[in-house]
Design an enzyme around this catalytic site. Structure first.
Site, PDB file in Angstrom:
ATOM      1  N   HIS A 225      -4.387  -9.970   0.925  1.00  0.00           N
ATOM      2  CA  HIS A 225      -3.403 -10.534   1.859  1.00  0.00           C
ATOM      3  C   HIS A 225      -3.595  -9.895   3.231  1.00  0.00           C
ATOM      4  O   HIS A 225      -4.237  -8.857   3.347  1.00  0.00           O
ATOM      5  CB  HIS A 225      -1.971 -10.251   1.373  1.00  0.00           C
ATOM      6  CG  HIS A 225      -1.617  -8.790   1.402  1.00  0.00           C
ATOM      7  ND1 HIS A 225      -2.001  -7.909   0.414  1.00  0.00           N
ATOM      8  CD2 HIS A 225      -0.953  -8.046   2.326  1.00  0.00           C
ATOM      9  CE1 HIS A 225      -1.582  -6.694   0.708  1.00  0.00           C
ATOM     10  NE2 HIS A 225      -0.949  -6.743   1.869  1.00  0.00           N
ATOM     11  N   ASP A 227      -1.089  -8.556   6.524  1.00  0.00           N
ATOM     12  CA  ASP A 227       0.318  -8.239   6.747  1.00  0.00           C
ATOM     13  C   ASP A 227       0.867  -9.141   7.853  1.00  0.00           C
ATOM     14  O   ASP A 227       0.166  -9.471   8.797  1.00  0.00           O
ATOM     15  CB  ASP A 227       0.478  -6.765   7.141  1.00  0.00           C
ATOM     16  CG  ASP A 227       0.146  -5.831   5.972  1.00  0.00           C
ATOM     17  OD1 ASP A 227      -0.029  -6.313   4.839  1.00  0.00           O
ATOM     18  OD2 ASP A 227       0.074  -4.606   6.199  1.00  0.00           O
ATOM     19  N   HIS A 282      -6.696  -7.223   3.100  1.00  0.00           N
ATOM     20  CA  HIS A 282      -6.813  -6.033   2.254  1.00  0.00           C
ATOM     21  C   HIS A 282      -6.153  -6.253   0.902  1.00  0.00           C
ATOM     22  O   HIS A 282      -5.399  -7.210   0.724  1.00  0.00           O
ATOM     23  CB  HIS A 282      -6.217  -4.814   2.967  1.00  0.00           C
ATOM     24  CG  HIS A 282      -4.789  -5.003   3.410  1.00  0.00           C
ATOM     25  ND1 HIS A 282      -4.442  -5.743   4.527  1.00  0.00           N
ATOM     26  CD2 HIS A 282      -3.621  -4.562   2.884  1.00  0.00           C
ATOM     27  CE1 HIS A 282      -3.123  -5.735   4.665  1.00  0.00           C
ATOM     28  NE2 HIS A 282      -2.598  -5.033   3.677  1.00  0.00           N
ATOM     29  N   ARG A 292      -0.671   5.836  -8.503  1.00  0.00           N
ATOM     30  CA  ARG A 292      -0.880   5.775  -7.058  1.00  0.00           C
ATOM     31  C   ARG A 292       0.371   5.258  -6.370  1.00  0.00           C
ATOM     32  O   ARG A 292       1.031   4.334  -6.851  1.00  0.00           O
ATOM     33  CB  ARG A 292      -2.075   4.874  -6.745  1.00  0.00           C
ATOM     34  CG  ARG A 292      -2.361   4.726  -5.279  1.00  0.00           C
ATOM     35  CD  ARG A 292      -3.680   4.007  -5.010  1.00  0.00           C
ATOM     36  NE  ARG A 292      -3.877   3.920  -3.580  1.00  0.00           N
ATOM     37  CZ  ARG A 292      -3.421   2.923  -2.813  1.00  0.00           C
ATOM     38  NH1 ARG A 292      -2.801   1.892  -3.364  1.00  0.00           N
ATOM     39  NH2 ARG A 292      -3.584   2.937  -1.521  1.00  0.00           N
TER      40      ARG A 292
HETATM   41  C1  OGA Z   1       1.165  -3.496   1.684  1.00  0.00           C
HETATM   42  C2  OGA Z   1      -0.172  -2.992   1.315  1.00  0.00           C
HETATM   43  C3  OGA Z   1      -1.575  -1.312   0.345  1.00  0.00           C
HETATM   44  C4  OGA Z   1      -1.485  -0.102  -0.506  1.00  0.00           C
HETATM   45  O1  OGA Z   1       2.161  -2.863   1.286  1.00  0.00           O
HETATM   46  O2  OGA Z   1       1.220  -4.521   2.386  1.00  0.00           O
HETATM   47  O3  OGA Z   1      -1.129  -3.628   1.632  1.00  0.00           O
HETATM   48  O4  OGA Z   1      -2.467   0.614  -0.555  1.00  0.00           O
HETATM   49  N1  OGA Z   1      -0.295  -1.847   0.622  1.00  0.00           N
HETATM   50  O5  OGA Z   1      -0.452   0.130  -1.106  1.00  0.00           O
HETATM   51 NI    NI Z   2      -0.594  -5.064   3.144  1.00  0.00          NI
END
Ligand code: OGA
Ligand code: NI
Length: 355
Positions: A225, A227, A282, A292
């Protein structure tokens, strides 16, 4: 259980689409959570997003290149106290370590924005994510007191301080991104006035949790996605999982660097730079040894301010790409069209509709 989960209790199929799994009690990846992932060609780890020391002399040009090529970089010398990073991580860990039933007390309501629950982008995918999240807007007292009836002040105070520090950093970074293109805050109407009380920024804090997974090769933490923010600042716990797509190369891991923060260009920044800066695609993968966690701070303009490509970035060779939208309007478009949202607000499509 509150009324929402109560009403779905006898319908596990529906329940699955509203509340996260109780990950502690799952020994085998359920079919509902099994994705078909294609193994990636191995990437040269050296070629990941730039790590930029904000105090170094060439920071500005490194920032510009990073935003043009990757849409993402890591920063050091960002001014956020390391103790605060540890505190927010500790509170995040404390929240997700609560028993599943207790977390459901703060379940996000179907038309609400804040609280505990699935990733908001869940609707766009047929498979479930190995993920649970907690969304905060403003002071989180309401949900925090549901989670910790006698003892929610520490959580709220850490969150509040984190929001305050992140707001400052995000505004400083946005100033640097603009400066790297030869612009100043004066070139952005609403941003110039951001310190006035009547021009309030908007922000969302998202606590992310990716529990230890029995079958990480077939699970997805957060699917690909971009942001919807102007800018996102992410603090990740010490476990790899975040990946960014680099055109022509593939998925590239963003390994945690102690004390560094990940900055990523959001869709709105892509819009105001008339496409110069890339909104990074990402995703987050999971692993079978470590829980994590990450804390994402999404910064955006005041909700009712129209944003559009900056005049100084438009000329004959770089025609205006996008029509004006407010963040609120853009989120609605994104909620319907997801990865096609930017296409949908292209200036051409807008003009075609006018005539
Ligand atoms: C998000 C995101 C990535 C992560 O919260 O939009 O891409 O590593 N998080 O948690
Ligand atoms: Ni994100």
């Amino acid at each position: 259980m509150n009324s929402i989960s109560e009403s779905f209790r006898n319908n596990p199929l529906l329940l699955n689409h509203i509340i996260p799994l109780d990950f502690n009690n799952v020994l085998k990846l359920p079919d509902s959570h099994a994705w078909t992932l294609f193994p990636d060609p191995l990437n040269d780890d050296d070629d990941s997003i730039p790590l930029i020391d904000l105090a170094q002399p060439h920071a500005l040009s490194l920032i510009r290149q990073a935003c043009e090529i990757w849409g993402m970089f890591q920063v050091t010398n960002h001014g956020i106290p390391i103790t605060l990073l540890h505190q927010i991580e500790r509170q995040t860990q404390r929240l997700f370590a609560l028993p599943a039933n207790q977390k459901l007390l703060a379940l996000r309501s179907p038309d609400g924005f804040t609280g505990y629950g699935l990733a908001r982008i869940s609707n766009f995918f047929s498979k479930q994510m190995w993920y649970e999240g907690f969304t905060v807007m403003g002071y989180p007292e309401q949900h925090a007191s549901q989670l910790w009836p006698n003892d929610h002040t520490i959580f709220c105070d850490v969150i509040e301080e984190y929001q305050r520090e992140m707001k400052e950093l995000a505004e400083k970074l946005i100033g640097l991104l603009l400066e790297s293109l030869g612009l100043t805050p004066e070139d952005v109407n609403w941003f110039r006035n951001i310190h006035h009380h009547h021009h309030h920024h908007q922000d969302v804090l998202q606590l992310n949790s990716y529990p230890v997974c029995p079958d990480p090769g077939r699970a997805m933490g957060l699917p690909p996605h971009t942001d919807s923010s102007l800018l996102t600042v992410l603090h990740q716990s010490n476990a790899t999982g975040l990946q960014v797509l680099r055109d022509g190369i593939g998925w590239v891991p963003v390994h945690p660097v102690d004390g560094a923060l990940v900055v990523n260009v959001g869709d709105l920044m892509h819009i105001i730079t008339n496409g110069r800066f890339k909104s990074a695609l990402h995703r987050a993968l999971v692993n079978n040894t470590r829980h994590r966690m990450s804390i994402a701070y999404f910064y955006g303009p005041p909700r009712d301010v129209k944003i559009s490509p900056l005049m100084k970035l438009i000329d004959f060779d770089h025609p205006n790409m996008y029509r004006p939208v407010t963040w609120k309007e853009y989120l609605d478009v994104k909620a319907t069209h997801f990865d096609k949202a930017l296409e949908f607000i292209k200036y051409d499509a807008f003009m075609a509709k006018q005539f």
